[in-house]
Design a protein around this motif. Structure first.
Motif, short mmCIF file in Angstrom:
data_model
loop_
_atom_site.label_atom_id
_atom_site.label_comp_id
_atom_site.label_asym_id
_atom_site.label_seq_id
_atom_site.Cartn_x
_atom_site.Cartn_y
_atom_site.Cartn_z
N UNK A 9 -19.02 -0.91 -72.39
CA UNK A 9 -17.76 -1.65 -72.29
C UNK A 9 -16.63 -0.74 -71.80
N UNK A 10 -16.57 0.48 -72.31
CA UNK A 10 -15.57 1.43 -71.86
C UNK A 10 -15.76 1.76 -70.37
N UNK A 11 -17.01 1.92 -69.98
CA UNK A 11 -17.34 2.18 -68.58
C UNK A 11 -16.88 1.03 -67.69
N UNK A 12 -17.15 -0.19 -68.14
CA UNK A 12 -16.76 -1.37 -67.35
C UNK A 12 -15.24 -1.47 -67.23
N UNK A 13 -14.53 -1.19 -68.31
CA UNK A 13 -13.07 -1.22 -68.25
C UNK A 13 -12.54 -0.21 -67.24
N UNK A 14 -13.11 0.99 -67.25
CA UNK A 14 -12.68 2.02 -66.29
C UNK A 14 -12.93 1.55 -64.86
N UNK A 15 -14.06 0.92 -64.62
CA UNK A 15 -14.36 0.44 -63.27
C UNK A 15 -13.42 -0.70 -62.87
N UNK A 16 -13.22 -1.65 -63.77
CA UNK A 16 -12.37 -2.80 -63.44
C UNK A 16 -10.93 -2.35 -63.20
N UNK A 22 -5.86 -0.96 -57.03
CA UNK A 22 -5.72 -1.08 -55.57
C UNK A 22 -5.50 -2.52 -55.12
N UNK A 23 -6.10 -3.46 -55.85
CA UNK A 23 -5.86 -4.87 -55.56
C UNK A 23 -4.36 -5.19 -55.69
N UNK A 24 -3.75 -4.67 -56.75
CA UNK A 24 -2.31 -4.89 -56.93
C UNK A 24 -1.51 -4.31 -55.76
N UNK A 27 -2.63 -6.55 -52.42
CA UNK A 27 -2.34 -7.98 -52.41
C UNK A 27 -1.01 -8.37 -53.07
N UNK A 28 -0.53 -7.54 -53.97
CA UNK A 28 0.65 -7.93 -54.75
C UNK A 28 1.86 -7.04 -54.48
N UNK A 29 1.73 -6.09 -53.55
CA UNK A 29 2.87 -5.28 -53.14
C UNK A 29 3.25 -4.17 -54.11
N UNK A 30 2.33 -3.74 -54.95
CA UNK A 30 2.63 -2.64 -55.87
C UNK A 30 2.84 -1.35 -55.09
N UNK A 31 3.49 -0.40 -55.71
CA UNK A 31 3.76 0.91 -55.12
C UNK A 31 2.45 1.63 -54.83
#
Length: 108
Positions: A9-16, A22-24, A27-31
Motif C-alpha cells: 500500500x505504501x508502494x502504491x501511494x508513492x507511485x500514485x 505531473x498530471x497536476x 492538466x491543471x496548470x500547477x507550477x
C-alpha cells in the motif's frame, strides 16, 4: 503477510503520488516545481519495490492487486468520485489474488 500488504500500500501511494503530481502540472496548470516531489515519490516507489523478499515478477504480480485497491481509494477520496459496487468487488478480487500470490512466497 500483513507487513507485505502494508508495504504494498505504501508502494502504491508513492507511485500514485509520483504520477498524480505531473498530471497536476500538465492538466491543471500547477507550477513546474511540482515535478521535484513527483520525482522523489517515484524514486521512493522504486526503492520500496526492492524491499520485498520475492522474485521481481511475483512482487509485480502481487503488487498489482494492491495497486487496484489503492487507485480506487484515491479516486474516491482524492478525486471525489463515488465508486460503484462493482469497483469495490473488483478491488476485493484483486486483493484476494494478491493474498493468494504472497501466501506461496515461503515455499520458494
Amino acid at each position: 503477510m500483513l507487513k507485505t500488504t502494508l508495504l504494498f500500500f505504501l508502494t502504491a501511494l508513492a507511485e500514485i503520488i509520483g504520477c498524480f503530481l505531473p498530471y497536476l502540472w500538465l492538466r491543471k496548470g500547477a507550477n513546474v516545481l511540482i515535478l521535484l516531489p513527483a520525482a522523489l515519490s517515484l524514486a521512493l516507489f522504486v526503492w520500496l519495490l526492492t524491499l520485498h523478499p520475492a522474485a521481481s515478477g511475483r512482487v509485480y504480480a502481487a503488487y498489482g492487486g494492491v495497486y487496484v485497491m489503492t487507485a480506487l481509494l484515491w479516486l474516491r477520496y482524492v478525486d471525489g468520485v463515488k465508486l460503484a459496487m462493482t469497483d469495490w468487488i473488483g478491488a476485493g478480487v484483486a486483493l484476494a489474488g494478491m493474498l493468494i500470490i504472497i501466501s506461496g512466497w515461503k515455499s520458494y
